[in-house]
Design an enzyme around this catalytic site. Structure first.
Site, mmCIF file in Angstrom:
data_model
loop_
_atom_site.group_PDB
_atom_site.id
_atom_site.type_symbol
_atom_site.label_atom_id
_atom_site.label_comp_id
_atom_site.label_asym_id
_atom_site.label_seq_id
_atom_site.Cartn_x
_atom_site.Cartn_y
_atom_site.Cartn_z
ATOM 1 N N CYS A 1 1.673 0.265 -8.961
ATOM 2 C CA CYS A 1 2.651 0.966 -8.153
ATOM 3 C C CYS A 1 4.188 1.041 -8.899
ATOM 4 O O CYS A 1 4.972 2.016 -8.571
ATOM 5 C CB CYS A 1 3.016 -0.089 -6.938
ATOM 6 S SG CYS A 1 3.499 -1.786 -7.555
ATOM 7 N N GLU B 1 5.687 -3.030 0.663
ATOM 8 C CA GLU B 1 5.781 -2.845 -0.613
ATOM 9 C C GLU B 1 4.961 -1.683 -0.728
ATOM 10 O O GLU B 1 3.680 -1.486 -0.864
ATOM 11 C CB GLU B 1 5.202 -4.105 -1.477
ATOM 12 C CG GLU B 1 5.791 -5.645 -1.194
ATOM 13 C CD GLU B 1 7.120 -5.788 -1.540
ATOM 14 O OE1 GLU B 1 7.632 -5.108 -2.505
ATOM 15 O OE2 GLU B 1 7.798 -6.488 -1.413
ATOM 16 N N GLY C 1 0.829 -1.227 -0.004
ATOM 17 C CA GLY C 1 -0.142 0.008 -0.077
ATOM 18 C C GLY C 1 0.902 1.168 -0.075
ATOM 19 O O GLY C 1 1.830 1.266 -0.558
#
Ligand code: NAD
Length: 523
Positions: A294, A260, A238
């Site tokens: 991401c 992460e 997140g």
């Protein structure tokens, strides 16, 4: 301008499927929340929520199942993963419908998740036996000291995953944890809980013992602490801001964690790049999952000599992207996933424009397509002081910058607190690799955007700086879920002076021994 074909909206998921999946959640003790499909606004489900008692129950069940699972031979665990791999591929139509319905992303981007889970299942099924085998390093006194290093599962691993890649981020981190002999308690995002529950359902049908992969449901801020309070290890994906909270809570309990987190990923187009290839792949790297990835590229640095050509082709490719919401492959980009996402995207673009940046593609919300659609957007003239210059947008917005040398490109690329992913384009791959090594990022792709590194699951993936310190994929992605235990057996002679030997003579003898070991280049 971005073309938008008339497409049928995403349909509702079958009620029987939703009921079957919800049966896997240990939830219901707290009031349910309504979840809506982002692309259409249609209600998906009343999602039961987990109370503290539910979470306690989930951990209790997981702990009991884990004791038996830890004794199950690795080869048998691997067989479950291989069957799971086959189920994911065979039932991809169902899971693609669920992922698309919950996220609003296009089918082509949802398929990336199916591929990710399949290759992770295959890799860990094939490698776990080797990775988990006991080692026998040399003892302090060769022959006399016999040493064995064994691997012990952590116990119950909490996997707290977000909504943007709900299948990949819920399952691909759980699979190595399970392979290593742990149980998993998943806390998927409410928006995408059914996707995670489908993974649990499929794993049980593949032969995973019931209870071993539990799911609890609730908002992270409300139940995250309760989950971490009971876990033996936390795997979190997140934002960097939430990552700090998770690290504090895990640190308080002295349990391990893997984070992460976010990124502000750069792509460098060097003077000798294949400009057309870069302009084509960059579109995929910037707008996969509407930029809610991401690893996605938010900054592009182009050498002055190829700047105009790159920008023209990149903008043309971006404008040609088709938007839609049908549960099929008829278009390329879907919707954003909820209101906060579209608010952030609009705020970043509006702030940049107000401060002098130029929109060269997109730049508009598309309520005619659905509540959270936003056109893929390219900005020029972005400068320090604009929000989008430094902050992660996590949406379909990329800024293009002109640079005059490789050194300037590297310096600009590294002007960030993040360090997740990067991309370098050059016809000279040796030169590109040298540039790659100078970029502060956990992964750098040469002549690719993100999939080359991400998809190569035998190699670790993760961030530097505020992108987090955890690693998934590769041996690191499994070994984080185990503790080592060293068992040393001393035979025949003790590691102490022999009877009648003075401590001084013992020290002299050992000094001689250390010198001989070094001379023989022994480790
Ligand atoms: P967020 O941190 O607000 O939320 C992410 C998830 O964490 C949500 O499911 C939320 O419910 C949960 N959460 C929030 N507070 C929590 C708490 N105190 N305890 C436990 N869980 C909590 O982030 P977001 O903006 O919704 O998600 C996007 C972010 O995630 C981006 O920054 C993106 O780059 C990052 N991300 C990183 C990776 C990676 O692999 N590095 C992958 C996907 C997304």
């Amino acid at each position: 301008m971005t073309t938008a074909p008339q497409l049928a909206p995403a349909d509702a998921l079958p009620e029987s499927l939703v009921r079957r999946l919800l049966a896997h959640a240990t939830a219901g003790g707290a009031p349910a929340v309504e979840v809506f499909a982002p692309a259409t606004g249609r209600k998906i489900a009343d999602l039961p929520q987990s109370s503290t008692a539910d979470i306690e129950e989930a951990f209790g069940l997981a702990r009991r199942a884990q004791r038996q699972w830890a004794r199950t031979p690795v080869r048998e665990r691997a067989a479950v993963l291989r069957r799971f791999h086959d189920l994911v591929l065979a039932e991809q139509d169902t899971i693609l419908d669920i992922v698309q319905t919950e996220t609003g992303k296009s089918r082509v981007h949802a398929f990336d998740e199916v591929g990710d889970v399949a290759v992770n299942a295959r890799y860990y099924a094939a490698e776990a036996e080797r990775l988990l085998a006991a080692r026998t390093p040399r003892g302090v006194l060769p022959v006399l000291t016999k040493v064995e290093v064994r691997h012990r599962p952590k116990g119950v691993v909490a996997v707290i995953s977000p909504w943007n890649y709900p299948l990949a981020l819920a399952a691909s981190d759980a699979l190595p944890a399970l392979m290593a002999g742990n149980a998993v308690v998943a806390r998927p995002d409410n928006q995408t809980a059914l996707t995670a529950l489908w993974a649990v359902d499929a794993a049980e049908r593949a032969g995973l013992p019931k209870g071993l992969w539990q799911a609890v449901l609730g908002r992270g801020r409300e139940i995250g602490g309760e989950v971490i309070a009971r876990a033996d290890y936390v795997d979190y994906t997140g934002s960097s801001a939430t990552g700090r909270t998770i690290a504090r809570q895990a640190g308080e309990r002295l349990i391990g964690y893997s984070l992460e987190l976010g990124g502000k990923n750069p792509l460098l187009v060097l003077a000798d790049a294949d400009v057309s290839a870069a302009a084509k792949i960059a579109v995929r790297a910037c707008f996969a999952s509407s930029g809610q990835l991401c690893e996605s590229i938010e900054r592009i640095y182009v050498h002055d000599t190829v700047y105009e050509r790159f920008l023209a082709e990149f903008v043309a490719n971006t404008r040609a992207l088709t938007l839609g919401s049908a549960l099929d492959y008829s278009y390329e980009m879907g919707s954003l996933s909820f209101q906060r996402q579209i608010d952030t995207v609009a705020a970043h673009v509006d702030d940049a424009v107000a401060k002098g940046a130029t929109v060269v593609a997109g730049g508009r919300a598309r309520p005619d397509l659905g509540p959270y659609f936003y056109e893929p957007t390219v900005l020029e003239g972005v400068r320090p002081g604009m929000t989008v210059y430094r902050e992660e947008t996590f949406g379909p917005v990329v800024s293009v910058y002109r640079v005059h040398s490789d050194d300037e490109a590297v310096e600009q690329a590294n002007d960030t607190a993040y360090g997740l992913n990067a991309s370098v384009w050059s016809r000279d791959t040796e030169r590109a690799r040298e540039i790659a090594a100078r970029i502060t990022a956990g992964s750098v792709n040469v002549n690719e955007g993100f999939i080359a590194a991400w998809g190569s699951v035998a190699a670790p993936s993760g961030g530097l700086g505020i992108s987090g310190g955890g690693r998934r994929h590769g041996p690191e992605g499994l070994l984080k879920y185990i503790d080592t235990q060293t068992i040393a057996v001393q035979r025949a002679l003790p590691i102490a002076p022999l009877p009648g030997m003075s401590e001084a003579l013992w020290a002299k003898t050992m000094t001689l021994y250390f010198g001989v070991m070094k001379a023989l280049r022994q480790k």
